[in-house]
Write an enzyme that holds these catalytic residues in place. Sequence first.
Site: not given
Ligand code: PEP
Length: 259
Positions: A10-12, A96, A98, A168, A174, A214, A235-236
């Site tokens: 997920n590049w956000k 999600h 967010e 999640e 994040g 993470s 994500g990151g």
């Molecule tokens: C996400 O946004 O779905 C996520 C899991 O982010 P991160 O891996 O950065 O925690």
Amino acid sequence: MERDIIFAGNWKMNKVIKEALDLVNGLKRELLDIEGCKIVIAPPYTALTCINDVLLDTDIALSAQNMFGEDSGAYTGEISPAMLKDTGCEYAIIGHSERRKYFKENEEIINSKIKLALANELRAIFCIGETLSEREENKTMDIIQTQLLGGLKDISSQDMSNVIVAYEPVWAIGTGMNATPAQAEEVHAFIRGKLTELYGVETAESTTILYGGSVKSENIEELMSEIDIDGALVGGASLTIAHFSEIVKKGLNTKLQRR
Ligand code: PEP
């Protein structure tokens, strides 16, 4: 039936088109020969079409990070499922944390989006997870149950073949603070148990449940060692070629060894 192993990035709200193309070309190089799992990337809307062109000769699938809950009409600034299909998307991330937090998406909205995604032949990556205060107040399983049942309301067992659940924990997204494998497995097993109650063993056993929060190359192996963790939503660490491809390779290897 063995369930799909999936690694999704997920590049956000990151990567202008040139950066997105560099990233996807790098991933394509690194992951071209991978077999035994599905790899999904979710770039921002603006990069979907040109990334789809790059992915046409690969098995890497394209996902949207969100979609609007109506087919068409006067919804300025929104993107419909048909528009996403048109760009080459096969998946859409829905619910999600967010989106829940900043855009006030609730179970009702998320449920109608999942239904609409499925009606448009998009596979839904349906996200659920508790906040830190909910975990500290021992409400994790209640929250998971409410979100799971709410999001899946009136979704049939047959439709579940196109739903991927992503657990999640909000406190792990994040933050660099991932759930321990045991914490994640406890919730994944709970989700699978609820899916068994709702749809029966066969559907529950064939539903892919991803962990997200993470995920890094340093923790993917221990997470994927858990029986009910079938992949990751990243994500990151999905923003760099080396990190995401290492997560896919290490994670897949671990899971295949356990099967
Ligand atoms: C996400 O946004 O779905 C996520 C899991 O982010 P991160 O891996 O950065 O925690």
